[in-house]
Design a protein around this motif. Structure first.
Motif, mmCIF file in Angstrom:
data_model
loop_
_atom_site.group_PDB
_atom_site.id
_atom_site.type_symbol
_atom_site.label_atom_id
_atom_site.label_comp_id
_atom_site.label_asym_id
_atom_site.label_seq_id
_atom_site.Cartn_x
_atom_site.Cartn_y
_atom_site.Cartn_z
ATOM 1 N N VAL A 40 0.887 -1.106 -0.127
ATOM 2 C CA VAL A 40 0.098 0.083 0.145
ATOM 3 C C VAL A 40 0.806 1.285 0.131
ATOM 4 O O VAL A 40 0.573 2.187 -0.678
ATOM 5 N N ASP A 41 1.952 1.101 0.822
ATOM 6 C CA ASP A 41 2.711 2.280 0.896
ATOM 7 C C ASP A 41 3.491 2.601 -0.488
ATOM 8 O O ASP A 41 3.725 3.678 -1.009
ATOM 9 N N GLY A 42 3.680 1.596 -1.155
ATOM 10 C CA GLY A 42 4.286 1.570 -2.621
ATOM 11 C C GLY A 42 3.322 2.326 -3.710
ATOM 12 O O GLY A 42 3.723 3.323 -4.419
ATOM 13 N N LEU A 43 2.212 1.910 -3.465
ATOM 14 C CA LEU A 43 0.846 2.743 -4.220
ATOM 15 C C LEU A 43 0.916 4.258 -4.013
ATOM 16 O O LEU A 43 0.912 4.920 -4.734
ATOM 17 N N VAL A 44 1.228 4.489 -2.719
ATOM 18 C CA VAL A 44 1.167 5.803 -2.304
ATOM 19 C C VAL A 44 2.342 6.689 -2.878
ATOM 20 O O VAL A 44 2.146 7.718 -3.388
ATOM 21 N N TYR A 45 3.552 6.018 -2.709
ATOM 22 C CA TYR A 45 4.530 6.922 -3.115
ATOM 23 C C TYR A 45 4.813 6.987 -4.570
ATOM 24 O O TYR A 45 5.229 7.923 -5.239
ATOM 25 N N LEU A 46 4.389 5.773 -5.279
ATOM 26 C CA LEU A 46 4.369 5.810 -6.684
ATOM 27 C C LEU A 46 3.236 6.808 -7.180
ATOM 28 O O LEU A 46 3.633 7.696 -8.176
ATOM 29 N N GLY A 47 2.291 7.214 -6.459
ATOM 30 C CA GLY A 47 0.934 8.138 -6.782
ATOM 31 C C GLY A 47 1.783 9.528 -6.454
ATOM 32 O O GLY A 47 1.423 10.373 -7.324
ATOM 33 N N ILE A 48 2.609 9.794 -5.470
ATOM 34 C CA ILE A 48 3.307 10.897 -5.346
ATOM 35 C C ILE A 48 4.259 11.143 -6.623
ATOM 36 O O ILE A 48 4.142 12.318 -7.112
ATOM 37 N N CYS A 49 4.965 10.165 -7.007
ATOM 38 C CA CYS A 49 5.746 10.361 -8.168
ATOM 39 C C CYS A 49 4.922 10.883 -9.422
ATOM 40 O O CYS A 49 5.315 11.755 -10.063
ATOM 41 N N LEU A 50 3.994 10.365 -9.544
ATOM 42 C CA LEU A 50 3.064 10.606 -10.929
ATOM 43 C C LEU A 50 2.442 11.914 -10.446
ATOM 44 O O LEU A 50 2.496 12.537 -11.821
ATOM 45 N N GLN A 51 2.039 12.266 -9.449
ATOM 46 C CA GLN A 51 1.246 13.409 -8.904
ATOM 47 C C GLN A 51 2.484 14.739 -9.430
ATOM 48 O O GLN A 51 1.976 15.615 -10.169
ATOM 49 N N ASN A 52 3.632 14.457 -8.986
ATOM 50 C CA ASN A 52 4.481 15.567 -9.171
ATOM 51 C C ASN A 52 5.538 15.565 -10.481
ATOM 52 O O ASN A 52 6.508 16.070 -10.581
ATOM 53 N N GLY A 53 5.601 14.212 -11.231
ATOM 54 C CA GLY A 53 6.402 14.092 -12.360
ATOM 55 C C GLY A 53 7.799 13.694 -11.792
ATOM 56 O O GLY A 53 8.916 14.374 -12.393
ATOM 57 N N LEU A 54 8.051 12.957 -10.666
ATOM 58 C CA LEU A 54 9.321 12.579 -10.310
ATOM 59 C C LEU A 54 9.737 11.299 -11.007
ATOM 60 O O LEU A 54 9.092 10.307 -10.526
ATOM 61 N N GLY A 55 10.229 11.196 -12.056
ATOM 62 C CA GLY A 55 11.112 10.109 -12.477
ATOM 63 C C GLY A 55 10.209 9.643 -13.680
ATOM 64 O O GLY A 55 10.474 8.595 -14.389
ATOM 65 N N VAL A 56 9.182 10.197 -13.945
ATOM 66 C CA VAL A 56 8.153 9.978 -14.821
ATOM 67 C C VAL A 56 7.269 11.115 -15.207
ATOM 68 O O VAL A 56 7.632 12.268 -14.807
ATOM 69 N N ASP A 57 6.719 11.208 -16.361
ATOM 70 C CA ASP A 57 5.846 12.152 -16.903
ATOM 71 C C ASP A 57 4.696 12.252 -15.900
ATOM 72 O O ASP A 57 4.195 11.263 -15.481
ATOM 73 N N ALA A 58 4.489 13.709 -15.444
ATOM 74 C CA ALA A 58 3.249 14.014 -14.621
ATOM 75 C C ALA A 58 1.995 13.293 -15.031
ATOM 76 O O ALA A 58 1.642 13.584 -16.229
ATOM 77 N N ASP A 59 1.467 12.674 -14.330
ATOM 78 C CA ASP A 59 0.057 12.178 -14.721
ATOM 79 C C ASP A 59 -0.786 11.933 -13.247
ATOM 80 O O ASP A 59 -0.991 11.169 -12.703
ATOM 81 N N PRO A 60 -1.184 13.307 -12.860
ATOM 82 C CA PRO A 60 -2.015 13.595 -11.696
ATOM 83 C C PRO A 60 -3.543 12.539 -11.705
ATOM 84 O O PRO A 60 -3.627 12.056 -10.512
ATOM 85 N N GLU A 61 -3.844 12.421 -12.626
ATOM 86 C CA GLU A 61 -5.227 11.428 -12.879
ATOM 87 C C GLU A 61 -4.606 10.187 -12.458
ATOM 88 O O GLU A 61 -5.298 9.406 -11.568
ATOM 89 N N THR A 62 -3.650 9.501 -12.886
ATOM 90 C CA THR A 62 -3.189 8.169 -12.428
ATOM 91 C C THR A 62 -2.773 8.103 -11.108
ATOM 92 O O THR A 62 -2.933 7.156 -10.143
ATOM 93 N N GLY A 63 -2.066 9.233 -10.557
ATOM 94 C CA GLY A 63 -1.644 9.495 -9.100
ATOM 95 C C GLY A 63 -2.825 9.282 -8.170
ATOM 96 O O GLY A 63 -2.904 8.449 -7.330
ATOM 97 N N CYS A 64 -4.090 10.068 -8.706
ATOM 98 C CA CYS A 64 -5.108 10.042 -7.700
ATOM 99 C C CYS A 64 -5.712 8.543 -7.451
ATOM 100 O O CYS A 64 -6.298 8.095 -6.702
ATOM 101 N N ASP A 65 -5.885 7.875 -8.941
ATOM 102 C CA ASP A 65 -6.259 6.451 -8.810
ATOM 103 C C ASP A 65 -5.339 5.578 -8.086
ATOM 104 O O ASP A 65 -6.095 4.798 -7.377
ATOM 105 N N LEU A 66 -4.048 5.769 -8.077
ATOM 106 C CA LEU A 66 -3.321 5.060 -6.933
ATOM 107 C C LEU A 66 -3.642 5.060 -5.721
ATOM 108 O O LEU A 66 -3.844 4.437 -4.847
ATOM 109 N N PHE A 67 -4.027 6.512 -5.190
ATOM 110 C CA PHE A 67 -4.234 7.017 -3.777
ATOM 111 C C PHE A 67 -5.697 6.364 -3.523
ATOM 112 O O PHE A 67 -5.747 5.518 -2.495
ATOM 113 N N ARG A 68 -6.514 6.395 -4.597
ATOM 114 C CA ARG A 68 -7.910 5.563 -4.171
ATOM 115 C C ARG A 68 -7.805 4.111 -3.973
ATOM 116 O O ARG A 68 -8.309 3.543 -3.279
ATOM 117 N N THR A 69 -6.702 3.600 -4.971
ATOM 118 C CA THR A 69 -6.399 2.082 -4.641
ATOM 119 C C THR A 69 -5.893 1.732 -3.248
ATOM 120 O O THR A 69 -6.417 0.992 -2.599
#
Length: 178
Positions: free
Chosen positions: A144-173
């Motif tokens: 679950v922590d992995g989902l959250v931190y991956l979501g943070i990376c997606l939200q902020n474009g850290l190491g990947v192209d920013a994708d806030p929608e997918t980041g929020c989906d990971l938070f929901r998951t």
């Protein structure tokens, strides 16, 4: 059949509709799986000593079982040892090098928590692309922590192209798994 023995042990450990909770019986079953050579059984015996499941809490008794299980390829055993060395838990000395060795062993042997820890450390070091790789593995392994931190990376474009929608989906998951 060790896997069936472990599942039955878990049923006694937690209690269920079919069985009353009996932690002593759970420990007996875990010990039997260990004696049959099941690495998970060895880990569960060690974990039982850490948590007082059917036996008194005894970290000194737990350590050899955890080490043996880690050497047998049980990622969660390696992760537990890593945490003990990293934070000086259970009378273990704080030893970052040994902790890192066990975190890496845990990652290599399927521990999502170990993968997440490594990913978080890489985020702190601003090694974002590599961090995302570890966090992706952690999320795939159910952390679950992995989902959250991956979501943070997606939200902020850290190491990947920013994708806030997918980041929020990971938070929901992550929320739905808690």
């Amino acid at each position: 059949y060790p896997l069936a023995i472990l599942y039955l042990g878990d049923a006694y450990r937690e209690g269920c509709d079919a069985l009353p909770q009996d932690k002593a019986k759970a420990f007996e079953l875990y010990t039997h799986a260990h004696e049959l050579g099941a690495g998970a059984g060895t880990y569960y015996v060690g974990r039982s000593y850490l948590e007082g499941c059917g036996v008194p809490v005894d970290t000194a008794q737990a350590i050899p079982y955890l080490r043996q299980a880690a050497e047998m390829g049980v990622g969660n055993a390696a992760y537990r040892l890593a945490e003990m060395y990293n934070y000086g838990q259970g009378g273990m000395p704080m030893d970052g090098d040994t902790a890192l060795r066990y975190y890496l062993m845990g990652h290599q042997n399927g521990s999502g928590d170990a993968s997440c820890f490594i990913g978080r450390q890489l985020l702190r070091e601003e090694s974002y692309e590599t961090a995302v790789q570890y966090l992706s593995v952690a999320a795939q392994r159910g952390s679950v922590d992995g989902l959250v931190y991956l979501g943070i990376c997606l939200q902020n474009g850290l190491g990947v192209d920013a994708d806030p929608e997918t980041g929020c989906d990971l938070f929901r998951t992550a929320i739905s798994r808690e």
